[in-house]
Design an enzyme around this catalytic site. Sequence first.
Site, PDB file in Angstrom:
ATOM      1  N   ASP A 237     -10.131   0.896 -24.621  1.00 58.58           N
ATOM      2  CA  ASP A 237     -10.431   0.783 -23.195  1.00 58.58           C
ATOM      3  C   ASP A 237     -10.665   2.118 -22.533  1.00 58.58           C
ATOM      4  OD1 ASP A 237      -9.971  -1.879 -23.121  1.00 58.58           O
ATOM      5  OD2 ASP A 237      -7.955  -1.733 -22.286  1.00 58.58           O
TER       6      ASP A 237
ATOM      7  N   GLU B  45       2.290  -8.198   8.989  1.00 57.01           N
ATOM      8  CA  GLU B  45       2.356  -6.759   9.228  1.00 57.01           C
ATOM      9  C   GLU B  45       3.280  -6.031   8.267  1.00 57.01           C
ATOM     10  OE1 GLU B  45       0.528  -4.650  11.338  1.00 57.01           O
ATOM     11  OE2 GLU B  45      -0.613  -6.495  11.087  1.00 57.01           O
TER      12      GLU B  45
ATOM     13  N   ARG C  46      -3.314  -8.256 -20.302  1.00 61.94           N
ATOM     14  CA  ARG C  46      -4.304  -7.959 -21.342  1.00 61.94           C
ATOM     15  C   ARG C  46      -3.814  -6.916 -22.341  1.00 61.94           C
ATOM     16  NH1 ARG C  46      -7.328  -3.714 -20.856  1.00 61.94           N
ATOM     17  NH2 ARG C  46      -9.268  -4.567 -21.644  1.00 61.94           N
TER      18      ARG C  46
ATOM     19  N   PRO D  84       0.828  -1.223   0.000  1.00 62.21           N
ATOM     20  CA  PRO D  84       0.000   0.000   0.000  1.00 62.21           C
ATOM     21  C   PRO D  84       0.858   1.266   0.000  1.00 62.21           C
ATOM     22  CG  PRO D  84      -0.171  -1.173   2.104  1.00 62.21           C
ATOM     23  CD  PRO D  84       0.639  -2.038   1.191  1.00 62.21           C
TER      24      PRO D  84
HETATM   25  N1  ADE Z   1      -0.900  -5.105   0.077  1.00 61.91           N
HETATM   26  C1  ADE Z   1      -1.777  -4.685   1.011  1.00 61.91           C
HETATM   27  N2  ADE Z   1      -2.518  -3.672   0.564  1.00 61.91           N
HETATM   28  C2  ADE Z   1      -2.112  -3.432  -0.721  1.00 61.91           C
HETATM   29  C3  ADE Z   1      -2.489  -2.509  -1.727  1.00 61.91           C
HETATM   30  N3  ADE Z   1      -3.447  -1.598  -1.537  1.00 61.91           N
HETATM   31  N4  ADE Z   1      -1.852  -2.558  -2.900  1.00 61.91           N
HETATM   32  C4  ADE Z   1      -0.869  -3.447  -3.107  1.00 61.91           C
HETATM   33  N5  ADE Z   1      -0.463  -4.341  -2.210  1.00 61.91           N
HETATM   34  C5  ADE Z   1      -1.085  -4.341  -1.027  1.00 61.91           C
END
Ligand code: ADE
Length: 247
Positions: A170, A117, A155, A90
């Site tokens: 697309d 974590e 793709r 994230p």
């Molecule tokens: N791992 C946990 N959350 C994630 C996300 N939003 N994007 C990519 N990998 C992740």
Amino acid sequence: MKAIKIDVLTLFPDMFSAVMSESMMWKARDQGLLDFQVHDIRDYAGNRQRKVDDAPYGGGGGMILKADVLTRAIEAVKAEDGAPVILLSPQGRLLRHEVASELSQQPRLILVCGHYEGVDERAIELAINDEISIGDYVLTGGELAALVLIDAVVRLIPGVLGAEGAQQRDSHADGALEGPHYTRPSAFRGLGVPAVLTSGHHAEVDRWRRRQALKRTWERRPDLLLNAPLDDDDRAYLAQLEDAAGD
Ligand code: ADE
């Protein structure tokens, strides 16, 4: 024929089997356009218990994927190759069409799925080249994110989608969303089909589609229009929409 090789490192290899054995991803593999392999990080644990994680220094909850285990796994899979090693996280740069397009040009990608974590920062420093996020929310692990990335990238490889050029139409490919689509029957629960689509005038259909795409983008994702390539007709139409909204 352009093909891509994708290696995934994960603690949950079974999460990939169903998605990668169906539909377009399977077709891509079957046609030799995608060479896909999953590697179990646990195989590189280096201990009999196959333990891959440990408690964080400094305390706090959760378990951290160990630097030695992950680095060993990445180095074994990578070999001498210069392929980018991408951690799904994230904290990474956001996966957008441009990023998918850039990755689809690579001959090989190595995707690393974090779990628990987090991952010991030293493994990221030593063995990861790039971090990618699929959106501003947190998943329990990188596996679903890796599958999203794989689908979005594969793709775009020529030959994976049936119709040549389908990718160019697309949503997002030209900076705008796609407009609406219709198929038979021509009347459904009192709703018809825009007359231009059955008119047989190809130029008119193209013009209508472009305007619908612009209208939808203007309504739903006006932020995309800031970077979309627009010609004079597009600009005039968008100005018309602005004027009508201002009335
Ligand atoms: N791992 C946990 N959350 C994630 C996300 N939003 N994007 C990519 N990998 C992740």
